[in-house]
Design a protein around this motif. Sequence first.
Motif, PDB file in Angstrom:
ATOM      1  N   UNK A  84      44.917  33.467  36.864  1.00  0.00           N
ATOM      2  CA  UNK A  84      45.030  34.875  37.243  1.00  0.00           C
ATOM      3  C   UNK A  84      46.059  35.035  38.353  1.00  0.00           C
ATOM      4  N   UNK A  85      47.116  35.850  38.141  1.00  0.00           N
ATOM      5  CA  UNK A  85      48.104  36.062  39.198  1.00  0.00           C
ATOM      6  C   UNK A  85      47.571  36.942  40.319  1.00  0.00           C
ATOM      7  N   UNK A  86      48.210  36.864  41.472  1.00  0.00           N
ATOM      8  CA  UNK A  86      47.841  37.695  42.614  1.00  0.00           C
ATOM      9  C   UNK A  86      48.341  39.118  42.387  1.00  0.00           C
ATOM     10  N   UNK A  87      47.863  40.037  43.158  1.00  0.00           N
ATOM     11  CA  UNK A  87      48.269  41.428  43.109  1.00  0.00           C
ATOM     12  C   UNK A  87      47.563  42.156  44.223  1.00  0.00           C
ATOM     13  N   UNK A  88      47.703  43.459  44.242  1.00  0.00           N
ATOM     14  CA  UNK A  88      47.030  44.267  45.254  1.00  0.00           C
ATOM     15  C   UNK A  88      46.076  45.214  44.547  1.00  0.00           C
ATOM     16  N   UNK A  89      44.834  45.262  45.001  1.00  0.00           N
ATOM     17  CA  UNK A  89      43.844  46.142  44.382  1.00  0.00           C
ATOM     18  C   UNK A  89      44.091  47.578  44.806  1.00  0.00           C
ATOM     19  N   UNK A  90      43.422  48.504  44.126  1.00  0.00           N
ATOM     20  CA  UNK A  90      43.526  49.918  44.470  1.00  0.00           C
ATOM     21  C   UNK A  90      43.021  50.170  45.887  1.00  0.00           C
ATOM     22  N   UNK A  91      42.162  49.295  46.400  1.00  0.00           N
ATOM     23  CA  UNK A  91      41.639  49.426  47.764  1.00  0.00           C
ATOM     24  C   UNK A  91      42.570  48.778  48.792  1.00  0.00           C
ATOM     25  N   UNK A  92      43.717  48.221  48.347  1.00  0.00           N
ATOM     26  CA  UNK A  92      44.681  47.636  49.261  1.00  0.00           C
ATOM     27  C   UNK A  92      44.416  46.188  49.636  1.00  0.00           C
ATOM     28  N   UNK A  93      43.498  45.534  48.969  1.00  0.00           N
ATOM     29  CA  UNK A  93      43.207  44.126  49.259  1.00  0.00           C
ATOM     30  C   UNK A  93      44.015  43.230  48.326  1.00  0.00           C
ATOM     31  N   UNK A  94      44.330  42.016  48.799  1.00  0.00           N
ATOM     32  CA  UNK A  94      44.977  41.040  47.928  1.00  0.00           C
ATOM     33  C   UNK A  94      43.961  40.597  46.882  1.00  0.00           C
ATOM     34  N   UNK A  95      44.419  40.512  45.649  1.00  0.00           N
ATOM     35  CA  UNK A  95      43.536  40.117  44.556  1.00  0.00           C
ATOM     36  C   UNK A  95      42.983  38.712  44.786  1.00  0.00           C
ATOM     37  N   UNK A  96      43.797  37.781  45.297  1.00  0.00           N
ATOM     38  CA  UNK A  96      43.313  36.427  45.548  1.00  0.00           C
ATOM     39  C   UNK A  96      42.149  36.423  46.539  1.00  0.00           C
ATOM     40  N   UNK A  97      42.163  37.351  47.501  1.00  0.00           N
ATOM     41  CA  UNK A  97      41.049  37.421  48.451  1.00  0.00           C
ATOM     42  C   UNK A  97      39.774  37.894  47.759  1.00  0.00           C
ATOM     43  N   UNK A  98      39.912  38.788  46.788  1.00  0.00           N
ATOM     44  CA  UNK A  98      38.756  39.274  46.034  1.00  0.00           C
ATOM     45  C   UNK A  98      38.223  38.174  45.109  1.00  0.00           C
ATOM     46  N   UNK A  99      39.142  37.397  44.520  1.00  0.00           N
ATOM     47  CA  UNK A  99      38.749  36.361  43.559  1.00  0.00           C
ATOM     48  C   UNK A  99      38.160  35.129  44.223  1.00  0.00           C
ATOM     49  N   UNK A 100      38.500  34.903  45.490  1.00  0.00           N
ATOM     50  CA  UNK A 100      38.079  33.676  46.177  1.00  0.00           C
ATOM     51  C   UNK A 100      36.558  33.578  46.244  1.00  0.00           C
ATOM     52  N   UNK A 101      36.059  32.423  45.912  1.00  0.00           N
ATOM     53  CA  UNK A 101      34.623  32.193  46.003  1.00  0.00           C
ATOM     54  C   UNK A 101      34.054  31.722  44.676  1.00  0.00           C
ATOM     55  N   UNK A 102      32.837  31.237  44.712  1.00  0.00           N
ATOM     56  CA  UNK A 102      32.216  30.679  43.508  1.00  0.00           C
ATOM     57  C   UNK A 102      31.565  31.760  42.642  1.00  0.00           C
ATOM     58  N   UNK A 117      33.768  43.535  41.495  1.00  0.00           N
ATOM     59  CA  UNK A 117      34.704  44.283  40.666  1.00  0.00           C
ATOM     60  C   UNK A 117      35.908  44.687  41.486  1.00  0.00           C
ATOM     61  N   UNK A 118      37.077  44.751  40.850  1.00  0.00           N
ATOM     62  CA  UNK A 118      38.305  45.197  41.509  1.00  0.00           C
ATOM     63  C   UNK A 118      39.131  45.974  40.501  1.00  0.00           C
ATOM     64  N   UNK A 119      39.942  46.887  41.017  1.00  0.00           N
ATOM     65  CA  UNK A 119      40.845  47.663  40.170  1.00  0.00           C
ATOM     66  C   UNK A 119      42.248  47.573  40.743  1.00  0.00           C
ATOM     67  N   UNK A 120      43.228  47.431  39.844  1.00  0.00           N
ATOM     68  CA  UNK A 120      44.636  47.499  40.222  1.00  0.00           C
ATOM     69  C   UNK A 120      45.172  48.763  39.579  1.00  0.00           C
ATOM     70  N   UNK A 121      45.705  49.652  40.409  1.00  0.00           N
ATOM     71  CA  UNK A 121      46.259  50.903  39.897  1.00  0.00           C
ATOM     72  C   UNK A 121      47.544  50.595  39.125  1.00  0.00           C
TER      73      UNK A 121
END
Length: 152
Positions: free
Chosen positions: A68-86, A106-110
């Motif tokens: 999964x590539x990185x990106x920025x969520x609609x909430x302004x967070x880095x996608x990798x930060x949202x994905x991190x964890x078990x 859950x995360x959304x990318x606009x």
Amino acid sequence: MRDVLIVGAGPTGLALGIDLARRGVDALVVDKADELFPGSRGKGYPDSPLTEDTRTEPAGTVRAGDRAPDGETAAGKRLFDVLRGPHWTLLAVGTDAALPPLGVPEARIAGHSDQGAYGRGVFLIRPDGYVGWAGETAAGLTEYARRVGVTG
């Protein structure tokens, strides 16, 4: 002046750059390519029974089984930060599609530049950071999640 120069933006170079950045080291990754690579740079699982891609004509370069590539969520967070964890992560890209209640983050990318690699759709990202399921909508996602043992 940078602390570290990393030559090569392949899987190892990019992973090292990310790791050093998280540790506060000023690193620069250089590559001979003139533009960014739009797809996965590492080994994926495209034909694994743990992956499923229900899209008829995927718009982006990311397929089920790819990293999964990185990106920025609609909430302004880095996608990798949202994905991190078990945990599994449910991602909606460029769509307001209803998401099934899987009990996972859950995360959304606009619809902006980060949508390019994914294309429009719904993606379930595995705990190892690879795309497990991809679809234009969430139709069939609940069955896939049940089959592979997705838990929140």
